[in-house]
Enzyme design. Structure first.
Site, PDB file in Angstrom:
ATOM      1  N   PHE A   1       0.867  -1.183   0.000  1.00  0.00           N
ATOM      2  CA  PHE A   1       0.000   0.000   0.000  1.00  0.00           C
ATOM      3  C   PHE A   1       0.899   1.226   0.000  1.00  0.00           C
ATOM      4  CE2 PHE A   1      -2.371   3.482   1.908  1.00  0.00           C
ATOM      5  CZ  PHE A   1      -3.505   3.480   1.110  1.00  0.00           C
TER       6      PHE A   1
ATOM      7  N   ASP B   1       9.282   2.564   1.568  1.00  0.00           N
ATOM      8  CA  ASP B   1       8.118   3.279   2.062  1.00  0.00           C
ATOM      9  C   ASP B   1       8.010   2.963   3.551  1.00  0.00           C
ATOM     10  OD1 ASP B   1       5.633   4.085   2.912  1.00  0.00           O
ATOM     11  OD2 ASP B   1       4.549   3.416   1.124  1.00  0.00           O
TER      12      ASP B   1
ATOM     13  N   LYS C   1       2.877   9.810   8.302  1.00  0.00           N
ATOM     14  CA  LYS C   1       2.223   9.347   9.536  1.00  0.00           C
ATOM     15  C   LYS C   1       2.874   9.829  10.843  1.00  0.00           C
ATOM     16  CE  LYS C   1      -0.719   5.826   7.673  1.00  0.00           C
ATOM     17  NZ  LYS C   1      -0.446   5.116   6.432  1.00  0.00           N
TER      18      LYS C   1
HETATM   19  C1  LIG Z   1      -0.689   5.406   5.039  1.00  0.00           C
HETATM   20  C2  LIG Z   1       0.316   4.945   4.066  1.00  0.00           C
HETATM   21  C3  LIG Z   1       0.524   5.593   2.851  1.00  0.00           C
HETATM   22  C4  LIG Z   1      -0.322   6.754   2.394  1.00  0.00           C
HETATM   23  O1  LIG Z   1      -0.262   7.855   3.246  1.00  0.00           O
HETATM   24  P1  LIG Z   1      -1.352   9.030   3.095  1.00  0.00           P
HETATM   25  O2  LIG Z   1      -0.869  10.060   4.066  1.00  0.00           O
HETATM   26  O3  LIG Z   1      -2.674   8.458   3.409  1.00  0.00           O
HETATM   27  O4  LIG Z   1      -1.269   9.499   1.686  1.00  0.00           O
HETATM   28  C5  LIG Z   1       1.519   5.129   2.024  1.00  0.00           C
HETATM   29  N1  LIG Z   1       2.276   4.086   2.361  1.00  0.00           N
HETATM   30  C6  LIG Z   1       2.116   3.423   3.526  1.00  0.00           C
HETATM   31  C7  LIG Z   1       3.006   2.280   3.868  1.00  0.00           C
HETATM   32  C8  LIG Z   1       1.116   3.825   4.411  1.00  0.00           C
HETATM   33  O5  LIG Z   1       0.923   3.146   5.547  1.00  0.00           O
END
Ligand SMILES: *Cc1c(COP(=O)(O)O)cnc(C)c1O
Length: 392
Positions: free
Chosen positions: A129, A214, A243
């Site tokens: 994701f 990521d 986050k």
């Molecule tokens: C939450 C998340 C995203 C996306 O972040 P947003 O601030 O919602 O755009 C991307 N990669 C990972 C691993 C995430 O947990």
């Protein structure tokens, strides 16, 4: 509930009025132990005094000036992130998806400037994701999220997470980068083997690819290290953060080596809100706390207590829980019964958690929890398990 808000979320009929540490309170005064932490965002819990004081002080001075000018708080934050990571260059934005998009742009531009404009493709992993923009959805290649949104962005090759043979076979002369979450969050708290992370580094070196991690969910202390890849003793070329970095204030960041970012010249990328003084002040305050001696070891210690107790529970309630996985305070409870039902039951018991793929419940508490909060959560989970055990 208002039907004016676009109904893109399956929201619970539950609203909160205030928060304190790991607790949230409704207007009616009911208290919940927050092991969702705004989906791994409220890393320091709610209303952390140092963050509140910092935000209030900055709000009285300056909110936004744009990137037409120097922003000293941002320079300081970039220097501190670099001093505590592999990175030598930092770009600030406002969300995770925006950070991943920027990381992808950096990778393509790097090869373009190096005389390889054909190197544009990025290898990503199943179960990933990376956000909800068209390109980050295309990167993650989850058909459920892409359905009905027209042509996917070109340039992604999705391979099985953890399978090095499949990944090597996907590399072509057009490959620019590999994009991986060291610990998949939405995908069900699936941690990459440390050997896999090392092999990714080696294959990127072998084929001159950029390694992009990521760490939007698994970074900023969540795994017990400041960044999850540090457990493997290797470093990426580019990393996306968001986050926990603002602990509730919206912020994203791209960290990179000087080499990887060497093609990012004036005009190549931008973000109007990115790096504004409010966000920079708060993220600096988050670092003040996370970089204190003993903060991360304490995350690890409390995480071990939680994991041991959850393993013990899973052993006693095999009809409800199939196991525990994850790293640090990024933990997944693999359910036997539907995870949505367990999450609802836990909410009734006063414990907030988050669902994930593979019938997993994510436990993502604020990193400031103490032993008493571990006990309180485990007791709530045990009460929930007992209802199924009785029914069986
Ligand atoms: C939450 C998340 C995203 C996306 O972040 P947003 O601030 O919602 O755009 C991307 N990669 C990972 C691993 C995430 O947990």
């Amino acid at each position: 509930m208002s039907d004016v808000l676009m109904p893109t979320y399956a929201r619970a009929e539950l609203a909160f009025e205030r928060g304190e540490g790991p607790y949230l309170y409704t207007a009616g005064g009911r208290r919940y132990l927050d092991f969702a932490a705004g989906i791994a965002v409220n890393a320091l819990g709610h209303s952390h005094p140092h963050l509140v004081e910092t935000l209030q002080a900055q709000a009285g001075k300056l909110w936004h000036v744009s990137n037409l000018y120097t922003i000293p708080e941002g320079e300081r934050l970039a220097e501190r992130l670099a001093a505590n990571s592999f990175a030598e260059r930092v770009f600030f934005c406002n969300s995770g998806a925006e950070a991943v998009e920027g990381a992808l742009k950096i990778a393509r531009r790097y090869h373009y400037a190096a005389g390889h404009p054909e190197k544009t493709r990025v290898i990503s992993c199943s179960g990933a994701f990376h956000g909800r923009t068209l390109t980050t959805l295309s990167a993650a290649a989850n058909p459920k999220y892409l359905e009905g949104f027209g042509p996917a962005s070109e340039g992604f090759d999705n391979v099985a997470f953890g399978n090095m043979n499949e990944l090597r076979a996907a590399i072509t002369p057009e490959t620019a980068a590999i994009l991986v979450e060291p610990i998949q969050g939405e995908g069900g708290i699936r941690a990459a083997d440390l050997e896999y992370l090392r092999a990714l580094r080696a294959v990127c070196d072998e084929f001159d690819l950029l390694l992009i991690f990521d760490e939007i969910q698994c970074g900023m202390g969540r795994s017990g290290r400041l960044f999850a890849h540090q457990w493997a003793g290797i470093a990426p070329d580019v990393m996306a953060l968001a986050k926990g970095l603002g602990s509730g204030f919206p912020i994203g960041a791209i960290l990179a080596t000087a080499e990887a970012a060497s093609a990012m010249k004036p005009g190549t990328h931008g973000s109007t809100f990115g790096g504004n003084p409010l966000a920079m002040a708060v993220a600096n305050a988050v670092l003040d706390v996370m970089l204190e001696d003993g903060f991360l070891p304490e995350v690890e210690r409390v995480a071990r207590l939680l994991r041991d107790k959850l393993n013990e529970l899973a052993g006693r309630y095999p009809q409800v829980l199939a196991g525990v996985r994850g790293s640090g305070l990024m933990m997944g409870l693999v359910c036997v019964v539907p995870n949505t039902e367990v999450i609802a039951k836990l909410r009734d018991e006063g414990l907030l958690t988050v669902g994930a793929a593979e019938n997993v419940i994510r436990l993502l508490p604020p990193l400031i929890i103490e032993e008493s909060h571990v006990d309180e959560a485990v007791e709530a989970i045990e009460r929930a398990c007992a209802t199924w055990a009785k029914a069986a």
